[in-house]
Design a protein around this motif. Structure first.
Motif, PDB file in Angstrom:
ATOM      1  N   PRO A  37       0.855  -1.305   0.056  1.00 17.87           N
ATOM      2  CA  PRO A  37      -0.046  -0.169  -0.194  1.00 17.87           C
ATOM      3  C   PRO A  37       0.885   1.313  -0.151  1.00 17.87           C
ATOM      4  CG  PRO A  37       0.031  -0.860   2.148  1.00 17.87           C
ATOM      5  CD  PRO A  37       0.845  -1.794   1.181  1.00 17.87           C
ATOM      6  N   SER A  38       0.138   2.453  -0.016  1.00 21.76           N
ATOM      7  CA  SER A  38       0.975   3.695  -0.392  1.00 21.76           C
ATOM      8  C   SER A  38       1.733   4.039   0.875  1.00 21.76           C
ATOM      9  CB  SER A  38      -0.230   4.654  -0.668  1.00 21.76           C
ATOM     10  OG  SER A  38       0.543   5.880  -0.624  1.00 21.76           O
ATOM     11  N   GLY A  39       2.881   4.373   0.838  1.00 15.73           N
ATOM     12  CA  GLY A  39       3.830   4.625   2.012  1.00 15.73           C
ATOM     13  C   GLY A  39       4.393   3.446   2.657  1.00 15.73           C
ATOM     14  N   CYS A  40       4.214   2.274   2.314  1.00 19.05           N
ATOM     15  CA  CYS A  40       5.024   1.163   2.640  1.00 19.05           C
ATOM     16  C   CYS A  40       6.543   1.051   2.670  1.00 19.05           C
ATOM     17  CB  CYS A  40       4.344   0.061   2.291  1.00 19.05           C
ATOM     18  SG  CYS A  40       4.747  -0.495   0.601  1.00 19.05           S
ATOM     19  N   GLY A  41       6.909   1.846   1.740  1.00 19.59           N
ATOM     20  CA  GLY A  41       8.606   1.945   1.468  1.00 19.59           C
ATOM     21  C   GLY A  41       8.866   1.288   0.184  1.00 19.59           C
ATOM     22  N   LYS A  42       8.051   0.822  -0.580  1.00 18.03           N
ATOM     23  CA  LYS A  42       8.537   0.317  -1.867  1.00 18.03           C
ATOM     24  C   LYS A  42       9.356   1.314  -2.789  1.00 18.03           C
ATOM     25  CE  LYS A  42       3.794   0.580  -3.579  1.00 18.03           C
ATOM     26  NZ  LYS A  42       3.419   1.578  -2.420  1.00 18.03           N
ATOM     27  N   THR A  43       8.908   2.462  -2.999  1.00 25.28           N
ATOM     28  CA  THR A  43       9.617   3.531  -3.638  1.00 25.28           C
ATOM     29  C   THR A  43      11.137   3.674  -3.183  1.00 25.28           C
ATOM     30  OG1 THR A  43       7.590   4.501  -4.857  1.00 25.28           O
ATOM     31  CG2 THR A  43       9.710   5.813  -4.649  1.00 25.28           C
ATOM     32  N   THR A  44      11.256   3.757  -1.544  1.00 19.36           N
ATOM     33  CA  THR A  44      12.385   4.097  -0.995  1.00 19.36           C
ATOM     34  C   THR A  44      13.446   2.938  -1.345  1.00 19.36           C
ATOM     35  OG1 THR A  44      11.099   5.408   0.429  1.00 19.36           O
ATOM     36  CG2 THR A  44      13.446   4.657   1.197  1.00 19.36           C
ATOM     37  N   THR A  45      12.882   1.662  -1.305  1.00 20.72           N
ATOM     38  CA  THR A  45      13.618   0.269  -1.670  1.00 20.72           C
ATOM     39  C   THR A  45      14.018   0.409  -2.998  1.00 20.72           C
ATOM     40  OG1 THR A  45      12.327  -0.953  -0.004  1.00 20.72           O
ATOM     41  CG2 THR A  45      13.302  -2.140  -1.519  1.00 20.72           C
TER      42      THR A  45
END
Ligand code: ATP
Length: 365
Positions: A37-45
């Motif tokens: 979901p949004s904000g779970c850290g996937k883009t950061t990963t």
């Protein structure tokens, strides 16, 4: 191409912990989905894989080489952004060849590479057109072309289809997957759309609140969710959860739900106490004489199937059954579950009580 290994990676922004200890491996040539979901850290990963963010701690290996603290320019990885920023004053050919010119590649080689990419993407006929008048799909292809032409070790994509309408999105998803199959390039793809992840991915990492909840092939994740979160996030409607007190594993082969006795898988990790039975809507049959009963509240017609909502002692349960079955709101019905398809969770830890045979398929990070 490349294997990408993430080991105990953590990312803090000031006092905020965006990614906790993440561990998983993207194998060479895989189409790998980061889902959550949004904000779970996937883009950061993903940005840490690219070198656009540096991990606070932990290691990132590309083909066995530790690159965690190296900037993007030293990683040979192509990042395809959601918003494809093409150069509007350049034509398609120049947009695609731009990264090669800026590397100082000889003209003849640039020409050969651009022709090859245009052939793969089926955009040879628009190479000399300005990008301004192109359709959304062609613009996406040009942007992909610009990423492919560098022949990087891996492609990282952050919701590349996010801005497209549903029909076109499906078409582009198929194209992207087909392109991957032709090129065999390691691809890491961020999405919050579980269907997209299931359809396109060789493997999926499911993240929640900065934590890797599970990683595995789509069918493992669907059939053997490691946590309640995964079970709920994947599948539509999501898995039904029925709370009960009882014992599973340890030779127990059935549990009680109200008055009814329900068969459960026998090979589960043993547990006694507050547990949760997980039942997928499509694994429920409505039969007049099953002991576990409820009252039909509503039915939603979906063509070949319908979603029937039934009020039970454990709350509302959704069943997906063929549309040919006639159900009437208000009537009482029995619900039958197939023991082999049931999942049981520890209600407190929310972790699945896995069978010994299935433990190996869960890659808890
Ligand atoms: P989305 O799909 O909404 O982008 P996501 O799963 O990709 O979600 P991230 O973008 O990785 O999530 O963000 C994870 C968390 O870290 C969010 O709470 C976000 O606000 C926070 N975050 C991301 N980048 C920064 C930053 N540069 N500074 C501070 N907080 C950040």
């Amino acid at each position: 191409m490349a294997q990408i290994k993430i080991q105990n990676v953590r990312k803090d922004f000031g006092t905020f912990n965006a990614v906790r200890s993440s561990t998983f491996t993207v194998e060479d040539g895989e189409f790998f989905m980061l889902l959550g979901p949004s904000g779970c850290g996937k883009t950061t990963t993903l940005r840490m894989m690219a070198g656009l963010e540096l991990p606070t701690s932990g290691q990132i290996f590309i083909d066995g080489e530790e690159v965690g603290q190296r900037p993007a320019s030293q990683r040979d990885i192509a990042f395809v952004f959601q918003m494809f920023a093409l150069y509007p004053h350049l034509n398609v050919r120049r947009n695609i060849s731009y990264p090669l010119h800026s590397q100082g590649m000889p003209r003849a080689e640039v020409k050969a590479r651009v022709s090859e990419v245009a052939r793969i993407l089926d955009i040879e006929h628009i190479l000399d057109r300005p990008v301004g008048g192109l359709s959304g799909g062609d613009r996406q292809r040009v942007a992909l072309g610009r990423a492919i032409v560098r022949e990087p070790k891996a492609f990282l994509m952050d919701e590349p289809l996010g801005a497209l309408d549903a029909e076109f999105r499906e078409h582009m998803a198929e194209e992207l997957r087909a392109l991957h199959d032709r090129m065999g390039a390691t691809t890491v793809y961020v999405t919050h759309d579980q269907l997209e992840a299931m359809q396109m991915g060789d493997k999926i990492v499911v993240m929640n609140h900065g934590v890797v909840e599970q990683f595995g092939v789509p069918q493992q994740i669907y059939d053997w969710p490691a946590t309640k979160f995964v079970a709920q996030f994947i599948g539509s409607p999501p898995m039904n959860f029925l709370e009960f007190e009882g014992t599973v594993g340890k030779g127990a082969s059935e549990i009680r739900l109200g008055e009814a006795v329900i068969a459960v898988p026998q090979q589960l990790e043993g547990a006694t106490g507050a547990l949760t039975l997980g039942v997928r809507p499509e694994h429920i049959r409505l039969t007049p004489d099953a002991a576990y009963r409820g009252q039909v509240l509503a039915s939603e017609y979906l063509g070949t199937t319908q979603i029937v909502t039934v009020e039970t002692v454990n709350g509302q349960i959704k069943a997906r059954i063929p549309s040919t079955v006639i159900v009437k709101p208000g009537e009482t019905t029995g619900l039958e579950f197939d023991a082999r398809t049931l999942t049981v969770f520890d209600s407190e830890t929310k972790a699945a009580l896995l069978s010994v045979a299935n433990k190996g398929v869960h890659g808890h990070g």
